[in-house]
Design an enzyme around this catalytic site. Sequence first.
Site, PDB file in Angstrom:
ATOM      1  N   TYR A 121       0.829  -1.216   0.000  1.00  0.00           N
ATOM      2  CA  TYR A 121       0.000   0.000   0.000  1.00  0.00           C
ATOM      3  C   TYR A 121       0.863   1.265   0.000  1.00  0.00           C
ATOM      4  O   TYR A 121       0.509   2.261  -0.616  1.00  0.00           O
ATOM      5  CB  TYR A 121      -0.880   0.025   1.259  1.00  0.00           C
ATOM      6  CG  TYR A 121      -2.079  -0.876   1.159  1.00  0.00           C
ATOM      7  CD1 TYR A 121      -3.317  -0.379   0.775  1.00  0.00           C
ATOM      8  CD2 TYR A 121      -1.976  -2.231   1.442  1.00  0.00           C
ATOM      9  CE1 TYR A 121      -4.426  -1.203   0.679  1.00  0.00           C
ATOM     10  CE2 TYR A 121      -3.072  -3.066   1.354  1.00  0.00           C
ATOM     11  CZ  TYR A 121      -4.289  -2.553   0.969  1.00  0.00           C
ATOM     12  OH  TYR A 121      -5.377  -3.372   0.866  1.00  0.00           O
ATOM     13  N   ASP A 154      10.345  -6.584  -4.172  1.00  0.00           N
ATOM     14  CA  ASP A 154       9.459  -7.291  -3.240  1.00  0.00           C
ATOM     15  C   ASP A 154       9.886  -8.753  -3.197  1.00  0.00           C
ATOM     16  O   ASP A 154      10.320  -9.301  -4.209  1.00  0.00           O
ATOM     17  CB  ASP A 154       7.992  -7.162  -3.657  1.00  0.00           C
ATOM     18  CG  ASP A 154       7.063  -7.312  -2.463  1.00  0.00           C
ATOM     19  OD1 ASP A 154       6.471  -6.307  -2.031  1.00  0.00           O
ATOM     20  OD2 ASP A 154       6.963  -8.452  -1.940  1.00  0.00           O
ATOM     21  N   ARG A 206       2.308   8.814   6.649  1.00  0.00           N
ATOM     22  CA  ARG A 206       1.081   9.180   7.372  1.00  0.00           C
ATOM     23  C   ARG A 206      -0.134   9.201   6.455  1.00  0.00           C
ATOM     24  O   ARG A 206      -1.139   9.827   6.778  1.00  0.00           O
ATOM     25  CB  ARG A 206       1.248  10.574   7.975  1.00  0.00           C
ATOM     26  CG  ARG A 206       2.395  10.676   8.937  1.00  0.00           C
ATOM     27  CD  ARG A 206       2.899  12.089   8.946  1.00  0.00           C
ATOM     28  NE  ARG A 206       2.859  12.688  10.273  1.00  0.00           N
ATOM     29  CZ  ARG A 206       3.151  13.951  10.516  1.00  0.00           C
ATOM     30  NH1 ARG A 206       3.489  14.746   9.529  1.00  0.00           N
ATOM     31  NH2 ARG A 206       3.092  14.434  11.728  1.00  0.00           N
ATOM     32  N   LYS A 264       5.129   9.319  15.105  1.00  0.00           N
ATOM     33  CA  LYS A 264       4.201   8.512  14.297  1.00  0.00           C
ATOM     34  C   LYS A 264       3.278   7.694  15.213  1.00  0.00           C
ATOM     35  O   LYS A 264       2.069   7.627  15.011  1.00  0.00           O
ATOM     36  CB  LYS A 264       5.017   7.587  13.369  1.00  0.00           C
ATOM     37  CG  LYS A 264       4.230   6.480  12.705  1.00  0.00           C
ATOM     38  CD  LYS A 264       3.279   6.988  11.661  1.00  0.00           C
ATOM     39  CE  LYS A 264       2.309   5.903  11.236  1.00  0.00           C
ATOM     40  NZ  LYS A 264       1.264   6.372  10.345  1.00  0.00           N
ATOM     41  N   ARG A 297     -11.491  23.898  23.029  1.00  0.00           N
ATOM     42  CA  ARG A 297     -10.346  23.016  23.330  1.00  0.00           C
ATOM     43  C   ARG A 297     -10.763  21.542  23.410  1.00  0.00           C
ATOM     44  O   ARG A 297     -10.095  20.732  24.036  1.00  0.00           O
ATOM     45  CB  ARG A 297      -9.665  23.467  24.629  1.00  0.00           C
ATOM     46  CG  ARG A 297      -8.830  24.730  24.434  1.00  0.00           C
ATOM     47  CD  ARG A 297      -8.292  25.305  25.720  1.00  0.00           C
ATOM     48  NE  ARG A 297      -9.345  25.793  26.602  1.00  0.00           N
ATOM     49  CZ  ARG A 297     -10.006  26.929  26.421  1.00  0.00           C
ATOM     50  NH1 ARG A 297      -9.731  27.702  25.400  1.00  0.00           N
ATOM     51  NH2 ARG A 297     -10.951  27.293  27.264  1.00  0.00           N
ATOM     52  N   CYS A 354      -3.424   0.217  10.984  1.00  0.00           N
ATOM     53  CA  CYS A 354      -2.609   1.122  11.817  1.00  0.00           C
ATOM     54  C   CYS A 354      -3.110   1.202  13.267  1.00  0.00           C
ATOM     55  O   CYS A 354      -2.394   0.824  14.183  1.00  0.00           O
ATOM     56  CB  CYS A 354      -2.593   2.519  11.207  1.00  0.00           C
ATOM     57  SG  CYS A 354      -1.651   2.597   9.677  1.00  0.00           S
ATOM     58  N   ARG A 358      -8.879  -5.254   6.461  1.00  0.00           N
ATOM     59  CA  ARG A 358      -7.888  -5.611   7.486  1.00  0.00           C
ATOM     60  C   ARG A 358      -8.366  -5.207   8.891  1.00  0.00           C
ATOM     61  O   ARG A 358      -8.731  -4.069   9.125  1.00  0.00           O
ATOM     62  CB  ARG A 358      -6.531  -4.963   7.162  1.00  0.00           C
ATOM     63  CG  ARG A 358      -5.889  -5.612   5.945  1.00  0.00           C
ATOM     64  CD  ARG A 358      -4.501  -5.102   5.701  1.00  0.00           C
ATOM     65  NE  ARG A 358      -4.491  -3.778   5.103  1.00  0.00           N
ATOM     66  CZ  ARG A 358      -3.380  -3.111   4.827  1.00  0.00           C
ATOM     67  NH1 ARG A 358      -2.206  -3.618   5.110  1.00  0.00           N
ATOM     68  NH2 ARG A 358      -3.439  -1.929   4.271  1.00  0.00           N
TER      69      ARG A 358
HETATM   70  N1  NAD Z   1      -1.071   1.063   4.593  1.00  0.00           N
HETATM   71  C1  NAD Z   1      -1.075   2.256   5.150  1.00  0.00           C
HETATM   72  O1  NAD Z   1      -1.990   3.045   4.927  1.00  0.00           O
HETATM   73  C2  NAD Z   1       0.044   2.718   6.049  1.00  0.00           C
HETATM   74  C3  NAD Z   1       0.030   4.035   6.512  1.00  0.00           C
HETATM   75  C4  NAD Z   1       1.089   4.479   7.283  1.00  0.00           C
HETATM   76  C5  NAD Z   1       2.125   3.609   7.593  1.00  0.00           C
HETATM   77  N2  NAD Z   1       2.105   2.314   7.154  1.00  0.00           N
HETATM   78  C6  NAD Z   1       3.234   1.432   7.492  1.00  0.00           C
HETATM   79  O2  NAD Z   1       3.988   1.198   6.312  1.00  0.00           O
HETATM   80  C7  NAD Z   1       4.560  -0.123   6.358  1.00  0.00           C
HETATM   81  C8  NAD Z   1       4.163  -0.885   5.110  1.00  0.00           C
HETATM   82  O3  NAD Z   1       2.762  -1.052   5.139  1.00  0.00           O
HETATM   83  P1  NAD Z   1       1.920  -1.535   3.859  1.00  0.00           P
HETATM   84  O4  NAD Z   1       0.500  -1.354   4.225  1.00  0.00           O
HETATM   85  O5  NAD Z   1       2.447  -0.899   2.628  1.00  0.00           O
HETATM   86  O6  NAD Z   1       2.315  -3.104   3.841  1.00  0.00           O
HETATM   87  P2  NAD Z   1       1.885  -4.201   2.752  1.00  0.00           P
HETATM   88  O7  NAD Z   1       1.706  -5.461   3.500  1.00  0.00           O
HETATM   89  O8  NAD Z   1       0.797  -3.687   1.883  1.00  0.00           O
HETATM   90  O9  NAD Z   1       3.188  -4.324   1.829  1.00  0.00           O
HETATM   91  C9  NAD Z   1       4.434  -4.656   2.277  1.00  0.00           C
HETATM   92  C10 NAD Z   1       5.189  -5.410   1.183  1.00  0.00           C
HETATM   93  O10 NAD Z   1       6.514  -5.671   1.671  1.00  0.00           O
HETATM   94  C11 NAD Z   1       6.935  -6.916   1.115  1.00  0.00           C
HETATM   95  N3  NAD Z   1       8.126  -7.377   1.843  1.00  0.00           N
HETATM   96  C12 NAD Z   1       8.228  -8.000   3.042  1.00  0.00           C
HETATM   97  N4  NAD Z   1       9.526  -8.196   3.377  1.00  0.00           N
HETATM   98  C13 NAD Z   1      10.272  -7.672   2.373  1.00  0.00           C
HETATM   99  C14 NAD Z   1      11.664  -7.557   2.125  1.00  0.00           C
HETATM  100  N5  NAD Z   1      12.572  -7.981   3.012  1.00  0.00           N
HETATM  101  N6  NAD Z   1      12.058  -6.976   0.973  1.00  0.00           N
HETATM  102  C15 NAD Z   1      11.168  -6.519   0.061  1.00  0.00           C
HETATM  103  N7  NAD Z   1       9.826  -6.606   0.240  1.00  0.00           N
HETATM  104  C16 NAD Z   1       9.392  -7.173   1.375  1.00  0.00           C
HETATM  105  C17 NAD Z   1       5.695  -7.780   1.231  1.00  0.00           C
HETATM  106  O11 NAD Z   1       5.770  -8.885   0.354  1.00  0.00           O
HETATM  107  C18 NAD Z   1       4.605  -6.773   0.838  1.00  0.00           C
HETATM  108  O12 NAD Z   1       4.352  -6.804  -0.566  1.00  0.00           O
HETATM  109  C19 NAD Z   1       4.071  -0.747   7.661  1.00  0.00           C
HETATM  110  O13 NAD Z   1       5.034  -0.535   8.669  1.00  0.00           O
HETATM  111  C20 NAD Z   1       2.823   0.057   7.986  1.00  0.00           C
HETATM  112  O14 NAD Z   1       2.526   0.070   9.369  1.00  0.00           O
HETATM  113  C21 NAD Z   1       1.099   1.862   6.387  1.00  0.00           C
END
Ligand code: NAD
Length: 408
Positions: free
Chosen positions: A10, A30, A150, A202, A242, A256, A314
Site C-alpha cells: 500500500y 518485493d 502518514r 508517528k 479546546r 494502523c 484488514r
Molecule cells: N497502509 C497504510 O496506509 C500505512 C500508513 C502508514 C504507515 N504504514 C506502514 O507502512 C509499512 C508498510 O505497510 P503496507 O501497508 O504498505 O504493507 P503491505 O503489507 O501492503 O506491503 C508490504 C510489502 O513488503 C513486502 N516485503 C516483506 N519483506 C520484504 C523484504 N525484506 N524486501 C522486500 N519486500 C518485502 C511484502 O511482500 C509486501 O508486498 C508498515 O510498517 C505500515 O505500518 C502503512
Amino acid sequence: MKLTILGLGYIGLPTAAMFANRGYDVLGIDIDEEKVDEINRGHFRIEEPGLKAFLRDAKNSGNFKVSTKMEDSDVFIITVPTPLKENKAPDLSYVESAAEMISKTLKKDNLVVLESTVPPGTTIETVIPILEKSGLKSIDDFKVAYCPERVMPGKILKELTENDRIIGGIDEESRQRAKKLYSSFVEGKLYLTNPTTAEFVKLAENTYRDVNIALANEFAKLCEKHPTSVWDVVKLANNHPRVYLHKPGPGVGGHCLPIDPWFLVDEDAELIPTSRKINDEMVDHVIKLIEKHAPEGQIAVLGASYKANTEDTRSSPTLQLLKKLHDRKVKVHDPYVSEYDSNLDSVIEGTEAIVLMVDHKEYNDIDPRILSKKMKGNIIIDTKNCLEEKEWTEAGFKYVLLGSNKHD
Ligand SMILES: NC(=O)c1ccc[n+]([C@@H]2O[C@H](COP(=O)([O-])OP(=O)(O)OC[C@H]3O[C@@H](n4cnc5c(N)ncnc54)[C@H](O)[C@@H]3O)[C@@H](O)[C@H]2O)c1
C-alpha cells in the site's frame, strides 16, 4: 539518482511510482515473486483512486523497474510490513530482513530511509547494526533517516504530496539529504528531528486517535443508560474551543490503529492497553444490542470493510462480529468487498434484523420502505449514526442507534 524501494504494498508501490514520475531511476523490490510478476504485467492488488494510471505513467516513463533481485543504488527506502505477534509484541522480522538485504549491496555515501512504522529506537538499535554488517560505518560512510508515512488509504496519492512529513536523520547531513529527497514531491512542510523522535511521533499520532475513539466508545456505552445520545454529546462538546472528541462506533479496524499503539506499550503503559481493550470490545457491545433487540432469526450485516467506501477488510470489526456470531445465521452485504454480496435485496430477504457496521455512501440512499417489505422482522441497528431515525421508524422499523437512548 538511483533509488530502491523494498516492499511494494500500500505504501511502497505508490511511493515508488511517485519517485519514478519525478525523474528518479526507481527499482521496486518485493520478496513476493507473484506480486512482482503481477506488477510487471500491469496488475495491482491495491484498489486506490488514480493509482492505476499513475503506475502506468511511471512504467511508461522508463524510470520504473520491479524485481525480486537487489542492485546497487544511491538511496534505499524500506516500506515493509510491521505486524504484531500473537502476544502483541512488534514483529520486526521484515524490517530486519530488508536491512540485511541492503547491507549486502550498501556502498559508501548511500542514504537508507526507513518508512515502516516501528517502535521507538528501532532505527538506531536494530536497523543500523544490521546495515553496519556491510563493514561500513553509519554517519561516516552512509547516512540514515527515519521518515514515517502518514497517508490514508483511499487518498494515498493526494496525501503523499500534500501531507507534512517528519524527517528523523541520524545527523544533519542525513536530515538534509532525506529532506532533499522528499522535497521532490512533498508540498507539505518537512520537519527535521532525530530518528527516535520521528518514530515516537508517528506512534503518538495513531495512539492519540485510538485513545480518543476509546473515550467516545466509553461515552457511547454510558449514554445508552440515560435519555441522551453520544452523537449529540460529541457534536455539542466539540463546540468547545479546546475539545476534539472523535466518533464512537463498532470498533477500530485497519492496519494502523489496532496495531501501532502496542508498539509503545511497556510495563508503564496503562491508558494505551485499556483503550485498545475498550475498542476491541465494542464488537461485544454490538452483539449485546443484537441479543437484546433481535435474539432470534437471520441477521443482515451491512458493510464488511474497516471503514467507509473502501474494499480494505484488514482488522475490520465486521470480521470480528462474524466470528463471534458463528451460531447465528448471518448474511453480509458490501458494495466494495468482492467476497460479499453486493445485492442488498437478496441479503436482507427474510432477515429479522439489519446491523449497519460501515457508513458506505451507498447506505444513505437506502429506501427503508422497500426493505421492510422484504424482511421478516423490523429491527435496524445503526452503529455509525448514518441513517435517519424518522425515515426508518415511519417505514415501520424499530431503530436502534449505538450510544443512544434518546427518542425525541
Ligand atoms: N497502509 C497504510 O496506509 C500505512 C500508513 C502508514 C504507515 N504504514 C506502514 O507502512 C509499512 C508498510 O505497510 P503496507 O501497508 O504498505 O504493507 P503491505 O503489507 O501492503 O506491503 C508490504 C510489502 O513488503 C513486502 N516485503 C516483506 N519483506 C520484504 C523484504 N525484506 N524486501 C522486500 N519486500 C518485502 C511484502 O511482500 C509486501 O508486498 C508498515 O510498517 C505500515 O505500518 C502503512
